[in-house]
Structure formats: C-alpha cells, structure tokens
Design a protein around this motif. Structure first.
Motif, PDB file in Angstrom:
ATOM      1  N   SER A   1       0.826  -1.216   0.000  1.00  0.00           N
ATOM      2  CA  SER A   1       0.000   0.000   0.000  1.00  0.00           C
ATOM      3  C   SER A   1       0.856   1.260   0.000  1.00  0.00           C
ATOM      4  CB  SER A   1      -0.952  -0.009   1.202  1.00  0.00           C
ATOM      5  OG  SER A   1      -0.246  -0.161   2.409  1.00  0.00           O
ATOM      6  N   ASN A   2       1.976   1.248   0.738  1.00  0.00           N
ATOM      7  CA  ASN A   2       2.840   2.432   0.764  1.00  0.00           C
ATOM      8  C   ASN A   2       3.542   2.652  -0.574  1.00  0.00           C
ATOM      9  OD1 ASN A   2       3.166   3.947   3.475  1.00  0.00           O
ATOM     10  ND2 ASN A   2       3.015   1.811   4.087  1.00  0.00           N
ATOM     11  N   LEU A   3       3.946   1.548  -1.234  1.00  0.00           N
ATOM     12  CA  LEU A   3       4.542   1.683  -2.566  1.00  0.00           C
ATOM     13  C   LEU A   3       3.507   2.182  -3.571  1.00  0.00           C
ATOM     14  CD1 LEU A   3       6.732  -1.544  -2.794  1.00  0.00           C
ATOM     15  CD2 LEU A   3       7.545   0.813  -2.622  1.00  0.00           C
ATOM     16  N   LEU A   4       2.271   1.727  -3.389  1.00  0.00           N
ATOM     17  CA  LEU A   4       1.199   2.058  -4.324  1.00  0.00           C
ATOM     18  C   LEU A   4       0.828   3.534  -4.287  1.00  0.00           C
ATOM     19  CD1 LEU A   4      -0.708   0.595  -6.339  1.00  0.00           C
ATOM     20  CD2 LEU A   4      -2.371   0.468  -4.502  1.00  0.00           C
ATOM     21  N   ILE A   5       0.979   4.179  -3.113  1.00  0.00           N
ATOM     22  CA  ILE A   5       0.512   5.560  -2.991  1.00  0.00           C
ATOM     23  C   ILE A   5       1.602   6.596  -3.255  1.00  0.00           C
ATOM     24  CG2 ILE A   5      -1.233   4.892  -1.302  1.00  0.00           C
ATOM     25  CD1 ILE A   5       0.596   6.238   0.822  1.00  0.00           C
ATOM     26  N   ILE A   6       2.854   6.159  -3.470  1.00  0.00           N
ATOM     27  CA  ILE A   6       3.944   7.123  -3.643  1.00  0.00           C
ATOM     28  C   ILE A   6       3.683   8.040  -4.837  1.00  0.00           C
ATOM     29  CG2 ILE A   6       6.373   7.389  -4.252  1.00  0.00           C
ATOM     30  CD1 ILE A   6       6.965   4.921  -2.584  1.00  0.00           C
ATOM     31  N   ILE A   7       3.461   7.429  -6.013  1.00  0.00           N
ATOM     32  CA  ILE A   7       3.255   8.236  -7.224  1.00  0.00           C
ATOM     33  C   ILE A   7       1.946   9.016  -7.166  1.00  0.00           C
ATOM     34  CG2 ILE A   7       2.946   8.128  -9.724  1.00  0.00           C
ATOM     35  CD1 ILE A   7       4.956   5.851  -9.782  1.00  0.00           C
ATOM     36  N   PRO A   8       0.800   8.359  -6.798  1.00  0.00           N
ATOM     37  CA  PRO A   8      -0.453   9.140  -6.696  1.00  0.00           C
ATOM     38  C   PRO A   8      -0.356  10.314  -5.723  1.00  0.00           C
ATOM     39  CG  PRO A   8      -0.948   6.801  -6.680  1.00  0.00           C
ATOM     40  CD  PRO A   8       0.538   6.927  -6.602  1.00  0.00           C
TER      41      PRO A   8
ATOM     42  N   LEU B   1      -7.077  25.359 -18.062  1.00  0.00           N
ATOM     43  CA  LEU B   1      -5.982  24.698 -17.356  1.00  0.00           C
ATOM     44  C   LEU B   1      -6.436  24.198 -15.979  1.00  0.00           C
ATOM     45  CD1 LEU B   1      -3.036  23.858 -17.338  1.00  0.00           C
ATOM     46  CD2 LEU B   1      -2.428  26.147 -16.506  1.00  0.00           C
ATOM     47  N   SER B   2      -7.219  25.013 -15.274  1.00  0.00           N
ATOM     48  CA  SER B   2      -7.704  24.599 -13.951  1.00  0.00           C
ATOM     49  C   SER B   2      -8.623  23.393 -14.061  1.00  0.00           C
ATOM     50  CB  SER B   2      -8.431  25.758 -13.268  1.00  0.00           C
ATOM     51  OG  SER B   2      -9.576  26.141 -14.008  1.00  0.00           O
ATOM     52  N   THR B   3      -9.398  23.318 -15.150  1.00  0.00           N
ATOM     53  CA  THR B   3     -10.285  22.163 -15.356  1.00  0.00           C
ATOM     54  C   THR B   3      -9.482  20.885 -15.552  1.00  0.00           C
ATOM     55  OG1 THR B   3     -11.951  23.603 -16.376  1.00  0.00           O
ATOM     56  CG2 THR B   3     -12.157  21.235 -16.778  1.00  0.00           C
ATOM     57  N   VAL B   4      -8.410  20.975 -16.334  1.00  0.00           N
ATOM     58  CA  VAL B   4      -7.544  19.806 -16.571  1.00  0.00           C
ATOM     59  C   VAL B   4      -6.866  19.373 -15.268  1.00  0.00           C
ATOM     60  CG1 VAL B   4      -5.461  18.999 -17.754  1.00  0.00           C
ATOM     61  CG2 VAL B   4      -7.148  20.365 -18.996  1.00  0.00           C
ATOM     62  N   LEU B   5      -6.339  20.343 -14.534  1.00  0.00           N
ATOM     63  CA  LEU B   5      -5.661  20.026 -13.270  1.00  0.00           C
ATOM     64  C   LEU B   5      -6.632  19.418 -12.258  1.00  0.00           C
ATOM     65  CD1 LEU B   5      -3.436  23.226 -12.914  1.00  0.00           C
ATOM     66  CD2 LEU B   5      -2.628  20.884 -13.309  1.00  0.00           C
ATOM     67  N   ALA B   6      -7.860  19.948 -12.208  1.00  0.00           N
ATOM     68  CA  ALA B   6      -8.871  19.399 -11.295  1.00  0.00           C
ATOM     69  C   ALA B   6      -9.225  17.970 -11.680  1.00  0.00           C
ATOM     70  CB  ALA B   6     -10.118  20.273 -11.306  1.00  0.00           C
ATOM     71  N   TRP B   7      -9.289  17.694 -13.004  1.00  0.00           N
ATOM     72  CA  TRP B   7      -9.597  16.337 -13.475  1.00  0.00           C
ATOM     73  C   TRP B   7      -8.482  15.370 -13.067  1.00  0.00           C
ATOM     74  CZ3 TRP B   7      -7.298  12.812 -16.771  1.00  0.00           C
ATOM     75  CH2 TRP B   7      -8.095  11.742 -17.177  1.00  0.00           C
ATOM     76  N   VAL B   8      -7.218  15.777 -13.279  1.00  0.00           N
ATOM     77  CA  VAL B   8      -6.072  14.941 -12.889  1.00  0.00           C
ATOM     78  C   VAL B   8      -6.084  14.699 -11.383  1.00  0.00           C
ATOM     79  CG1 VAL B   8      -3.555  14.851 -12.744  1.00  0.00           C
ATOM     80  CG2 VAL B   8      -4.661  15.677 -14.831  1.00  0.00           C
ATOM     81  N   LEU B   9      -6.343  15.761 -10.612  1.00  0.00           N
ATOM     82  CA  LEU B   9      -6.369  15.657  -9.152  1.00  0.00           C
ATOM     83  C   LEU B   9      -7.446  14.683  -8.686  1.00  0.00           C
ATOM     84  CD1 LEU B   9      -5.557  16.670  -6.308  1.00  0.00           C
ATOM     85  CD2 LEU B   9      -7.159  18.566  -6.633  1.00  0.00           C
ATOM     86  N   GLU B  10      -8.656  14.831  -9.221  1.00  0.00           N
ATOM     87  CA  GLU B  10      -9.767  13.981  -8.780  1.00  0.00           C
ATOM     88  C   GLU B  10      -9.541  12.524  -9.164  1.00  0.00           C
ATOM     89  OE1 GLU B  10     -14.595  14.173  -8.505  1.00  0.00           O
ATOM     90  OE2 GLU B  10     -13.603  15.262 -10.130  1.00  0.00           O
ATOM     91  N   LYS B  11      -9.101  12.283 -10.403  1.00  0.00           N
ATOM     92  CA  LYS B  11      -8.883  10.904 -10.852  1.00  0.00           C
ATOM     93  C   LYS B  11      -7.758  10.236 -10.061  1.00  0.00           C
ATOM     94  CE  LYS B  11     -12.104  10.937 -13.912  1.00  0.00           C
ATOM     95  NZ  LYS B  11     -13.349  10.156 -13.647  1.00  0.00           N
ATOM     96  N   SER B  12      -6.723  10.979  -9.704  1.00  0.00           N
ATOM     97  CA  SER B  12      -5.623  10.421  -8.912  1.00  0.00           C
ATOM     98  C   SER B  12      -6.106  10.009  -7.522  1.00  0.00           C
ATOM     99  CB  SER B  12      -4.489  11.443  -8.784  1.00  0.00           C
ATOM    100  OG  SER B  12      -3.998  11.812 -10.044  1.00  0.00           O
ATOM    101  N   ILE B  13      -6.944  10.864  -6.921  1.00  0.00           N
ATOM    102  CA  ILE B  13      -7.476  10.552  -5.589  1.00  0.00           C
ATOM    103  C   ILE B  13      -8.393   9.342  -5.647  1.00  0.00           C
ATOM    104  CG2 ILE B  13      -8.966  11.395  -3.735  1.00  0.00           C
ATOM    105  CD1 ILE B  13      -7.898  14.203  -4.333  1.00  0.00           C
ATOM    106  N   LEU B  14      -9.277   9.307  -6.651  1.00  0.00           N
ATOM    107  CA  LEU B  14     -10.207   8.178  -6.769  1.00  0.00           C
ATOM    108  C   LEU B  14      -9.459   6.872  -7.020  1.00  0.00           C
ATOM    109  CD1 LEU B  14     -13.102   9.809  -8.845  1.00  0.00           C
ATOM    110  CD2 LEU B  14     -13.044   9.309  -6.397  1.00  0.00           C
ATOM    111  N   PHE B  15      -8.394   6.933  -7.834  1.00  0.00           N
ATOM    112  CA  PHE B  15      -7.580   5.739  -8.070  1.00  0.00           C
ATOM    113  C   PHE B  15      -6.931   5.263  -6.770  1.00  0.00           C
ATOM    114  CE2 PHE B  15      -3.247   4.133  -8.671  1.00  0.00           C
ATOM    115  CZ  PHE B  15      -3.506   2.963  -9.370  1.00  0.00           C
TER     116      PHE B  15
END
Length: 697
Positions: A423-430, A450-464
């Motif tokens: 789990s710790n290895l899995l969360i390093i990159i996200p 740009l803020s829309t793209v960054l928000a999309w990346v942020l949300e998808k990373s958290i959900l993953f």
C-alpha cells in the motif's frame, strides 16, 4: 555514530524524561522543590565550569554530564507544571462567576447537528463585577445559527461548565485524558439564546488569515471536483482540513497502514521542498542567488505551515527542512538527528504537551527510523539493476518507518497492516501527483481550461488511490486486529527492535542475547495474558448512557445483550473495544426480549443463568408479576425506567447486588439510590459512573 556527533540528542533525552515525569505529576506543589533544585544545580554547574582547570574537573567528566542531565530533567518537569492551566490561580474554575467572556480559539466544526470549538477564557463576570481569567473551554452549541461563528469571535456564555467525563467502560477511548493533554478540562453545552456574540476578529490575525485562506481554497476544490470523498481527501492531504473526511475513508487508510498520508506532515513538506528546489535551481548561477533561494524557500515553507494550521508534524518538518536548507546554503555538515532533536526541543519549549500528541510521536519516530534503521535495512539486499535497486530503496524506507512505529501504533490503535509495503509503494506516485496537481490547481484556478484539466487529474488520482486502498483493505488477512499491549509489553517491543537492529549494525553478541531475552519475556507476557483471557469468564454491565449493554464473556466467546446493532457508533465506541481487549473471537448479539440457549448461558424471560451466576433483568414487563416465593439472584438489573420502588421489588426477589443502568430517569435513579442506602443494599448506578465488571470464575 558516536554520542559526540549527536550532542543535542543526548541532551534531549533527560528533558524528555522530565516531561514524562511532569505528565504524571502535574501539581504545582512540586514546583518549589524543582525550582530550588534547578537553580542550585545550575549555579554549581556554572561554578565548576568557571573553575574547570583549577578543580581538575576533566578527571571526573561524568559530574558535568550528571549535573546537566538533572538540570534538564528538572527543566522538563517545570515546563509541564508551568504550562498546565489548572496551576494558574486565575483559571476560570477557581473564580466564582455567572458568565464568562471567551474568544473562539480554533476553527468551529459542524457535525451531527452540533457546532464544536475550543475557546480561551479572558474574563469572568459575577454580580456585574468583572475579573481577569484564563483557561481553555470546550463548547458544543446545538444551534443552526452557530454555523456562522468563526475563529476570533468573542462570546458571552453562562459559567455552567462541567468537567470532561472519564471513560466509563473498559478499553474505551479516554477522551478526558486526550483533552487534558490539550489543556482542556471543562466543557459547556449550550442551546439557542444561551450565548451572545460580542465581537468579531479578536484572535491572532495571522491564524485568522490562514484559516480564511484555507476555507477559500477548500471552496475552490468544491467548485471543480465532483466526488465528495475526492474533495475531502484533497482538502486533508494538501491543506490539513479534515472536517469532511468520512469514516469509510479513514478506515481504508488506517487498515492499509497509509493513514499518515492524511496527516499533513514531513512527507508533504518534503514534496513541496523538492518542487521548490527544482523551480528555483536557476538562482544558483547568481552571486547572491543561493541566499535568495534559501530565503524564498524558508518563507514559502513557513507560509505552508501557517496554511495547514501549524500542526506539530508540519512545524517539525518546517523547522527541520529549514535547517537543512540553511546548512546546504552555507555548505555546512548536517547531522539529521541533531536537526531533528533541535526541532523537537523548540516545539516542546513552545508547548510541552506536544509530547503527548500521537501524531507528534509517530512523526518523529518515523523520521528516526528513516535516518537510523533505513540504511541497515537497505544493506540487506544488493541489486545490480538500477530500477530494482531504486524499488528496494523505497521498500527499505517503508519497512524502517513501519518497524520503528509498530509498537506505538499497536499500543494506540491495536492493529497492524499486513500489506503496508504494497500500500505504501502504491501511494507514492499518486500522492506526488495529487500534491503537485492540487497546488498547481490552487495557484491557477483563475485559468479556465488549465484549472479544469488540473482538477480532473487531481480527482482521478485521488479516486484511483482510494479504490486501490479499498481493494487492499478488503483483501484476505489485510490487518491483524485486537493487539492490546500493556505498557511493559510496549517497552519490551521497543527494546527488542532497538537491540536487534543495533546488533545487525554492530554485530556484538550481547545485543543478540539481549534481544532474545526481550523476545522471550514478551512471548511469556502475551502467552500468560492469552491463557488468562481464554480461561476466564465474566459479566460486564456497561455504561451506555440511555442504552442497555451486558456482556457475558466465556473464554473467547461472548454473548452481548443490547438494544444496539454492531454498526451503531455507540456499539463501536463502547462495546467493541471491550470485546477486542478481552480477545473475543466469537460474538453473538441478542435483545432484551430474546431467549438464549447456549452451553454457558441461558435466558428465559428476564432470568439469565450464566455459569454459576443468576441475573434478573427487571423492566416494565416485570412490574405486575407476583411470584409464589422469592427468587434468589446474584444481580438484579433495572432497565427501561420501570416505576417501581425497592419495597415492591424486594417482595419477589432476593439479590446480592442492585444494578441500575442509564436508561432509567434521574428521578427513579435517585429514588432507588436513597432506598438502597437506607436498606444497606449493595448497588451500582451506571449513569455517569464506571461500568461494573464481575468475574464469574
């Protein structure tokens, strides 16, 4: 590593021991003796140093070390006593008053229909006479209008405060002790119209600005992120705002050993440090560029610490990384343990109660593990492949941090995440993507696309990350639960870990023998405790306020009679910890109206036969019963508020102990208590009192 290389660490140890002594003995009656000891020894120490050569002190160097140790020990103890609010003669609890003028000292939180916050008292009012006062008060307001209250608001509240309740049931979280370590000893519960708003903006302007700015940033997350859990994790991970976190998310991170991600700490500051190091690297080419770079980085790190509410973990990391930046700028040798000790000393001088904060303890221990244990772990395996070596380096970091914090986390949280490495290895990159995209989004929220793209990346990373941790959480044998260390076992575990790793580093045989001895004693202690738990029976009448709870324990099995379900928060808070501490592996729940037929317990109607004991549950259904002869029982348990006096009850029942739970009215409890005293009957009232535990064998 020799002690001469880490002088601050050596000096910090007696100071920490003094703090520990002070936490156990906080009364100001010890202050005169400690002050005299401190002053006298300080004078002796200075005198000896001024006459170092003439008195040939260099032949007995241990005298200086001993004196310094006692001086620092006394200083630690004195700092705790001085910081304890109850030792102040102007504390509001020592002044007769009708009203208190208070300033809200933290960010009010709205949860379960209540607005909660702490407030600092600055004035008491009695018969229209005012007097200076101080102290911290916990307030809970059941008022929808109170949502508008903010940090720094001044309120007038009635002085009908009450002491914080202690834990009423075994293994229950000690909320009273937790608040006492924050200098909070009293609370007030208010309804609409019972308080008055006097002023706005009376708090520290820096903190007020930081909290308002953080709220604005949380609003920015809510504008572009759609998933509530993603918003909560982003607010927590980047800004330290935890109000919106759900219990499911907390449980997923806790059971996978990644709860540290949700506490803004050294790792987060380090990520920001690496980003700034890269962005400002061009300044190294200029004459005063390195100095300018150092100034900018320290200011930005300090600003981030302020933004996250000056949490102990962030302050520790900010101080430590600032010292690293200064050392690198002026090309000085840096001892990380010394820097860590200096940051701890500065924080503890500011607030000695930080030593009791679990996050503070885990944060410092994990960094110590990275500095001391990680190199030892890394040497276990050698890989020629560059990427395999980097992967093992990351694994060694996780192993070192988990090993050094295991005894403490098991002592407090009673569990061990089996898949912590994965789990710790899995969360390093996200985590890095979340931090960088989140900070970039907050800085560039005014740029539409740009803020829309960054928000999309942020949300998808958290959900993953949430989804991955949820899968690990529900994997087979994901965590080992019900770990209940005694203080002796906790200390033995640390002695085992330290001696074993020291042996791996120094290869001295006595260290291996010592670690084997610690392991033997630990195994013996756990075995004896397990044997006693598996071969004992008891009945526990728990204090669940207005609910019913009786636990019949027989070895590793238990029958719980209650009106609560196992998903109810009161069950998880008061009943489940007791079951876990008793090493119960099989639990069955029954209501008061259900019959029970087990090999160790039988229940028919209100009569319960548990091994050799009889318990009668007396409720409203038992009021009109007339028995041909008296029924003899060991315990008579009154619940459900049946309006019956002891004269009526004693006609049908002969019992050894009367137990009255909190579901009964105050009037009935008072009546039964007076009658029991008059008749000299042994009784136990569970309302606002500790639970009753009776051993059956």
């Amino acid at each position: 590593m020799y002690k001469g290389q880490i002088p601050v660490v050596i000096l910090l140890i007696p100071f920490l021991l003094g703090l520990a002594a002070g936490m156990q003995l906080m009364s100001d009656i010890y202050l005169p003796a400690l002050a005299i000891t401190f002053i006298c020894l300080a004078i002796v120490f200075i005198t000896l140093n001024l006459n170092y050569q003439r008195l040939v002190i260099y032949k007995v160097r241990w005298i200086g070390g001993l004196l310094m140790g006692v001086i620092l020990f006394s200083a630690g103890w004195i700092s705790v006593i001085s910081y304890n609010e109850l030792n102040n003669r102007h504390h509001f609890s020592k002044i007769q008053s009708q009203y208190l003028a208070v300033n809200i000292s933290n960010e009010p939180q709205f949860k379960n229909g209540l607005v909660r916050f702490t407030a600092s008292v600055h004035q008491s009012i009695n018969q229209r006479q005012t007097a200076d006062a101080n102290g911290t008060l916990l307030l809970a307001l059941k008022d929808s209008d109170a949502i508008a209250l903010q940090y720094g608001d001044e309120l007038l509240v009635p002085a009908n405060y009450t002491p914080i309740d202690p834990p009423f049931n075994p293994a229950e979280f000690n909320y009273k002790k937790y608040l006492a370590h924050q200098n909070i000893y009293y609370q007030v519960f208010l309804f609409p119209g019972q308080y008055k708003l006097l002023k706005h903006d009376t708090g520290n302007p820096f903190i007020a600005y930081a909290l308002k700015l953080r709220q604005q940033m949380v609003v920015l997350f809510r504008q572009k992120l759609h998933d509530p859990n993603a918003i909560a994790v982003a607010s927590t991970l980047i800004l330290g705002y935890k109000a919106d976190l759900s219990n499911d998310i907390l449980q997923a991170y806790s059971k996978t050993g990644t709860i540290h991600v949700l506490s803004v700490s050294g790792a987060h500051v380090a990520i920001i440090y690496l980003l700034m190091q890269w962005m400002l690297s061009f300044l190294n080419r200029y004459k005063y560029g390195r100095l300018l770079k150092m100034t900018i980085m320290i200011l930005l790190i300090s600003y981030y610490a302020m933004l996250t509410g000056f949490s102990p973990a962030v302050c520790r990391a900010a101080v430590m990384i600032s010292m690293v930046i200064i050392g690198n700028t002026f090309v000085r040798h840096i001892s990380m343990l010394n820097i860590l000790a200096i940051s701890a000393l500065l924080l503890l001088l500011y607030d000695p109660f930080f030593i009791t904060d679990v996050g503070f303890q885990l944060s410092y221990l994990s960094v110590v593990g990275l500095i001391v244990l990680q190199p030892v772990v890394y040497e276990w395996f050698k890989f020629k492949n560059k990427w395999a070596d980097k992967l093992w380096a990351l694994c060694s970091v996780s192993i070192a941090a988990q090993v050094i914090t295991f005894p403490l986390s098991a002592y407090y949280f009673h569990q061990f995440p089996v898949y912590f490495l994965l789990s710790n290895l899995l969360i390093i990159i996200p985590t890095m993507i979340i931090m960088y995209s989140g900070i970039a989004y907050l800085l560039l929220a005014w740029v539409p696309w740009l803020s829309t793209v960054l928000a999309w990346v942020l949300e998808k990373s958290i959900l993953f990350m949430n989804k991955a941790l949820s899968i690990i959480e529900h994997a087979p044998f994901a965590s080992i639960n019900k770990i209940w260390f005694t203080t002796a076992e906790y200390l033995l575990t640390y002695a085992l870990i330290i001696s074993l790793f020291y042996f791996l580093y120094d290869k001295k045989s006595w260290l291996l023998k010592f670690s084997i001895g610690c392991m033997f004693l630990l195994c013996v202690s756990i075995s004896i405790k397990t044997y006693r738990a598996d071969n004992s029976s008891s009945v526990a009448f728990l204090n669940l306020r207005k609910n019913t709870g009786i636990v019949f324990k027989n070895g590793d099995r238990a029958v719980v009679i209650t009106n609560l379900t196992d998903t109810d928060k009161n069950y998880k808070y008061s009943i489940q910890p007791y079951l876990d501490s008793c090493k119960i592996s099989h639990v069955e729940l029954f209501t008061l109206n259900q019959g029970i037929s087990k090999n160790f317990i039988r229940k028919q109607g209100g009569l319960i036969q548990f091994n050799h004991q009889k318990i009668l549950v007396f409720d409203k259904q038992m009021l009109n019963l007339q028995l041909p002869e008296k029924l003899k029982t060991d315990y008579l348990y009154i619940t459900g508020n049946p309006y019956a006096d002891l004269d009526l009850i004693n006609k049908n029942y002969d019992y050894q102990t009367l137990v009255i739970d909190g579901s009964n009215s105050t009037r009935l409890i008072d009546q039964l208590e007076q009658q029991a005293k008059k008749k000299r009957i042994n009784y136990s009232i569970l309302k606002r009192n500790i639970s009753l535990i009776a051993v059956s064998n």
